[in-house]
Write an enzyme that holds these catalytic residues in place. Structure first.
Site, PDB file in Angstrom:
ATOM      1  N   ARG A 173       0.609  -1.471   0.007  1.00  0.00           N
ATOM      2  CA  ARG A 173       0.056   0.447   0.188  1.00  0.00           C
ATOM      3  C   ARG A 173       0.877   0.852   0.678  1.00  0.00           C
ATOM      4  O   ARG A 173       0.557   2.275  -0.495  1.00  0.00           O
ATOM      5  CB  ARG A 173      -1.098   0.225   0.951  1.00  0.00           C
ATOM      6  CG  ARG A 173      -2.220  -0.963   1.259  1.00  0.00           C
ATOM      7  CD  ARG A 173      -2.189  -1.039   3.243  1.00  0.00           C
ATOM      8  NE  ARG A 173      -3.099  -0.299   3.281  1.00  0.00           N
ATOM      9  CZ  ARG A 173      -3.978   0.584   3.028  1.00  0.00           C
ATOM     10  NH1 ARG A 173      -5.013  -0.331   2.286  1.00  0.00           N
ATOM     11  NH2 ARG A 173      -4.923   1.246   3.314  1.00  0.00           N
ATOM     12  N   ARG A 177      10.023   6.332  -2.786  1.00  0.00           N
ATOM     13  CA  ARG A 177      10.343   7.119  -3.234  1.00  0.00           C
ATOM     14  C   ARG A 177      11.281   7.769  -3.801  1.00  0.00           C
ATOM     15  O   ARG A 177      11.613   8.130  -2.582  1.00  0.00           O
ATOM     16  CB  ARG A 177       9.077   8.509  -3.785  1.00  0.00           C
ATOM     17  CG  ARG A 177       7.552   7.942  -3.827  1.00  0.00           C
ATOM     18  CD  ARG A 177       7.187   9.289  -4.001  1.00  0.00           C
ATOM     19  NE  ARG A 177       5.144   8.603  -4.085  1.00  0.00           N
ATOM     20  CZ  ARG A 177       4.370   9.166  -2.602  1.00  0.00           C
ATOM     21  NH1 ARG A 177       4.960   9.824  -2.387  1.00  0.00           N
ATOM     22  NH2 ARG A 177       2.884   8.840  -3.497  1.00  0.00           N
ATOM     23  N   ARG A 251      -8.223  -6.424  13.788  1.00  0.00           N
ATOM     24  CA  ARG A 251      -7.541  -5.099  14.725  1.00  0.00           C
ATOM     25  C   ARG A 251      -9.106  -4.009  14.681  1.00  0.00           C
ATOM     26  O   ARG A 251      -9.120  -3.760  13.665  1.00  0.00           O
ATOM     27  CB  ARG A 251      -6.614  -4.995  14.337  1.00  0.00           C
ATOM     28  CG  ARG A 251      -5.447  -5.939  13.942  1.00  0.00           C
ATOM     29  CD  ARG A 251      -4.954  -6.452  15.532  1.00  0.00           C
ATOM     30  NE  ARG A 251      -3.978  -5.347  16.397  1.00  0.00           N
ATOM     31  CZ  ARG A 251      -3.752  -5.785  17.333  1.00  0.00           C
ATOM     32  NH1 ARG A 251      -3.598  -7.302  17.498  1.00  0.00           N
ATOM     33  NH2 ARG A 251      -2.573  -4.410  18.385  1.00  0.00           N
ATOM     34  N   ARG A 281      -0.039   6.049  16.323  1.00  0.00           N
ATOM     35  CA  ARG A 281       0.210   7.563  15.282  1.00  0.00           C
ATOM     36  C   ARG A 281      -0.985   8.621  15.919  1.00  0.00           C
ATOM     37  O   ARG A 281      -1.724   8.276  16.654  1.00  0.00           O
ATOM     38  CB  ARG A 281      -0.719   7.566  14.063  1.00  0.00           C
ATOM     39  CG  ARG A 281      -1.979   7.104  14.192  1.00  0.00           C
ATOM     40  CD  ARG A 281      -2.514   6.417  12.886  1.00  0.00           C
ATOM     41  NE  ARG A 281      -3.051   6.102  11.622  1.00  0.00           N
ATOM     42  CZ  ARG A 281      -4.331   5.991  10.827  1.00  0.00           C
ATOM     43  NH1 ARG A 281      -3.862   6.420   9.736  1.00  0.00           N
ATOM     44  NH2 ARG A 281      -5.124   5.639  10.974  1.00  0.00           N
ATOM     45  N   GLU A 302      -3.371   6.967  18.784  1.00  0.00           N
ATOM     46  CA  GLU A 302      -4.298   6.217  18.496  1.00  0.00           C
ATOM     47  C   GLU A 302      -3.258   4.588  18.685  1.00  0.00           C
ATOM     48  O   GLU A 302      -2.623   4.306  18.852  1.00  0.00           O
ATOM     49  CB  GLU A 302      -4.608   5.943  16.936  1.00  0.00           C
ATOM     50  CG  GLU A 302      -5.219   4.805  16.458  1.00  0.00           C
ATOM     51  CD  GLU A 302      -5.324   4.788  14.806  1.00  0.00           C
ATOM     52  OE1 GLU A 302      -5.451   6.144  14.080  1.00  0.00           O
ATOM     53  OE2 GLU A 302      -4.760   3.772  14.082  1.00  0.00           O
ATOM     54  N   TYR A 350      -9.293  -5.484   3.086  1.00  0.00           N
ATOM     55  CA  TYR A 350      -8.634  -4.688   3.672  1.00  0.00           C
ATOM     56  C   TYR A 350      -8.461  -3.610   2.530  1.00  0.00           C
ATOM     57  O   TYR A 350      -8.219  -3.121   1.831  1.00  0.00           O
ATOM     58  CB  TYR A 350      -6.662  -4.493   3.465  1.00  0.00           C
ATOM     59  CG  TYR A 350      -6.390  -3.332   4.348  1.00  0.00           C
ATOM     60  CD1 TYR A 350      -7.135  -2.442   4.534  1.00  0.00           C
ATOM     61  CD2 TYR A 350      -5.389  -3.613   4.684  1.00  0.00           C
ATOM     62  CE1 TYR A 350      -6.265  -1.542   5.698  1.00  0.00           C
ATOM     63  CE2 TYR A 350      -4.574  -2.887   5.127  1.00  0.00           C
ATOM     64  CZ  TYR A 350      -5.424  -1.756   5.981  1.00  0.00           C
ATOM     65  OH  TYR A 350      -3.958  -0.793   6.106  1.00  0.00           O
ATOM     66  N   ASP A 352      -9.959   0.422   1.000  1.00  0.00           N
ATOM     67  CA  ASP A 352     -10.434   2.063   0.865  1.00  0.00           C
ATOM     68  C   ASP A 352     -11.757   2.431   0.128  1.00  0.00           C
ATOM     69  O   ASP A 352     -12.148   1.288   0.151  1.00  0.00           O
ATOM     70  CB  ASP A 352      -9.221   2.498   0.670  1.00  0.00           C
ATOM     71  CG  ASP A 352      -8.093   1.837   0.869  1.00  0.00           C
ATOM     72  OD1 ASP A 352      -7.580   2.023   2.073  1.00  0.00           O
ATOM     73  OD2 ASP A 352      -7.023   2.541   0.025  1.00  0.00           O
TER      74      ASP A 352
HETATM   75  N1  UDP Z   1       2.980   0.628   8.167  1.00  0.00           N
HETATM   76  C1  UDP Z   1       4.120   0.839   8.555  1.00  0.00           C
HETATM   77  N2  UDP Z   1       4.481   1.748   9.568  1.00  0.00           N
HETATM   78  C2  UDP Z   1       4.106   3.917   9.203  1.00  0.00           C
HETATM   79  C3  UDP Z   1       3.018   3.336   8.126  1.00  0.00           C
HETATM   80  C4  UDP Z   1       2.588   2.343   7.762  1.00  0.00           C
HETATM   81  O1  UDP Z   1       4.761  -0.192   9.243  1.00  0.00           O
HETATM   82  O2  UDP Z   1       4.452   4.355   9.009  1.00  0.00           O
HETATM   83  C5  UDP Z   1       2.744  -0.049   7.795  1.00  0.00           C
HETATM   84  C6  UDP Z   1       1.553  -0.326   9.436  1.00  0.00           C
HETATM   85  O3  UDP Z   1       1.735  -1.920   8.509  1.00  0.00           O
HETATM   86  C7  UDP Z   1       0.410  -0.583   8.364  1.00  0.00           C
HETATM   87  C8  UDP Z   1       0.576  -0.561   6.733  1.00  0.00           C
HETATM   88  O4  UDP Z   1       2.067  -0.445   6.454  1.00  0.00           O
HETATM   89  O5  UDP Z   1      -0.456  -1.274   8.069  1.00  0.00           O
HETATM   90  C9  UDP Z   1       0.015   0.252   5.573  1.00  0.00           C
HETATM   91  O6  UDP Z   1      -0.479   1.579   6.021  1.00  0.00           O
HETATM   92  P1  UDP Z   1      -1.599   2.474   6.005  1.00  0.00           P
HETATM   93  O7  UDP Z   1      -1.604   3.793   5.935  1.00  0.00           O
HETATM   94  O8  UDP Z   1      -2.352   1.820   4.562  1.00  0.00           O
HETATM   95  O9  UDP Z   1      -2.736   2.081   6.846  1.00  0.00           O
HETATM   96  P2  UDP Z   1      -4.098   2.699   6.877  1.00  0.00           P
HETATM   97  O10 UDP Z   1      -3.803   3.484   6.894  1.00  0.00           O
HETATM   98  O11 UDP Z   1      -4.620   2.055   6.374  1.00  0.00           O
HETATM   99  O12 UDP Z   1      -4.308   2.659   8.604  1.00  0.00           O
END
Ligand code: UDP
Length: 374
Positions: A173, A177, A251, A281, A302, A350, A352
């Site tokens: 996901r 870059r 989860r 976060r 969170e 999963y 969006d």
């Molecule tokens: N992830 C991570 N570190 C970060 C951000 C994301 O390890 O700083 C991993 C984490 O396992 C997460 C996945 O990447 O579930 C996908 O991130 P995304 O931001 O897409 O998750 P969402 O916004 O759906 O919670």
């Protein structure tokens, strides 16, 4: 007129309700066990700060599908919003997703794009040819050190398991870059509804043929068979079958809420990568509406945990044992007539918001075609 029952007033249910109602051929009852519409996209203004709060966590709308973008915008204005996430690791603030700035800062370098690419190649594990797990995907594409810093701890907190047990698709996901683009998403269209997601969904449901009943549980198919011609079910697939084959793993997240004056963290989302910081976060919601002015602020830590019976499921875990159970439920679904399962919970994927809308439009259009109202 045919009678339709829709279980769940999130995006899936609202798109189907709207599409069917517009034909004028159906009477639609939509039920939701919560006392608001919008599902996990629900937004509400905080009475103290007047900030629009995403009650179930941050939702940034992003899609490259013009049809989906225009569709959503036909129910309310989406203002441009680019999610520029920061990640804190060992007391330093980095840019997320991993980009040239992150790489240079982390390694104390000033690489250009090509140099950084070569450097990361030397860090990555080239013996992994076909990454299947989250850990393999990370080790192959960013190498051990960046993986350990930005993904390992965060992911363990988020998913409650070692990243080697999780599929590579979760990490896919996120982009990596080799330039300074720190936009969290790659999509062409990105934004946040000016008046929140609930206003958009409200608009979708405004039709004389749609009746919404909140705080109402869907009991079982048997109760509805004699009343409705068709049921669209967007709740958890295992709940539909009274967990007959066991519970699917999810989860869930919960939040600790704080209010204050001014600006708490200067950004909408800051991730906490260290394993020993209990939350994943912090989101400060006034930054999701940069076009508004607020002297006060509201923000949330969170936390992630296993979903228990009384919790709202968020993220389908899709571990091997879950997929075994899922197969059994799917086989039951295929035996049902006049019931359609759609959305994140009913298909245990999963997804969006933009995926949900795209799929719900197809489901509704196919239903109408089959029913002779295309
Ligand atoms: N992830 C991570 N570190 C970060 C951000 C994301 O390890 O700083 C991993 C984490 O396992 C997460 C996945 O990447 O579930 C996908 O991130 P995304 O931001 O897409 O998750 P969402 O916004 O759906 O919670």
């Amino acid at each position: 007129m045919k009678k339709i029952l829709i279980v769940g007033a999130g995006f899936s249910g609202a798109v189907v309700a709207n599409t069917l109602a517009k034909t004028g051929k159906y009477i639609i009852e939509i039920v939701d066990e919560r006392n608001h519409i919008g599902g996990n996209c629900h937004t509400e203004r905080d009475s103290v700060t007047d900030v629009m709060v995403h009650k179930y966590g941050p939702h940034i709308f992003h899609t490259s599908n013009e049809k989906v973008w225009n569709y959503v915008n036909s129910f309310g204005n989406l203002r441009p919003f680019v999610n520029r996430v920061k990640s804190i690791y060992k007391n330093q603030v980095y840019s997320m997703p991993i980009n040239l700035h992150t790489i240079n800062q982390f390694y104390g370098k000033s690489f250009g794009p090509e140099e950084a690419k070569k450097w990361i190649e030397t860090q990555g594990d080239s013996s992994i040819t076909d990454p299947k797990t989250f850990e393999e995907q990370a080790k192959k594409f960013v190498g051990e050190k960046l993986y350990k810093a930005f993904f390992y701890g965060y992911t363990k907190k988020q998913w409650g398991t070692e990243p080697r047990n999780l599929p590579a698709s979760i990490l896919k996901r996120l982009p990596v870059r080799f330039n300074y683009d720190d936009n969290y998403y790659n999509d062409v269209y990105q934004g946040i509804p000016e008046e929140g997601y609930t206003a958009i969904i409200q608009k979708m449901l405004e039709h004389p043929n749609i009746n919404v009943s909140l705080g109402k549980l869907f009991l079982s198919e048997e109760d509805n068979k004699s009343v409705y011609n068709h049921v669209f079910y967007t709740g958890p697939i295992d709940a539909y079958f009274s967990f007959r084959f066991g519970r699917l793993g999810y989860r869930t997240v919960y939040f600790k809420e704080y209010r204050g004056e001014g600006d708490f963290q200067g950004n909408a989302v800051i991730n906490y990568a260290d394993e020993d910081v209990a939350y994943t976060r912090v989101h400060e919601h006034k930054h999701f509406t940069p076009w508004e002015n607020h002297s006060k602020t509201i923000y949330f830590e969170e936390y992630s945990k296993e979903t228990e019976a009384s919790d709202i499921p968020y993220y389908p875990k899709r571990l091997d044992k879950d997929l075994e159970i899922l197969k059994k439920y799917e086989s039951e679904v295929s035996k049902l007539e006049n019931v359609t399962f759609l959305g994140r919970l009913a298909t245990y994927r999963y997804l969006d918001m933009h995926h949900i809308i795209e799929e719900a439009l197809v489901v509704a259009e196919n239903f109408l075609a089959k029913d002779g109202h295309a």
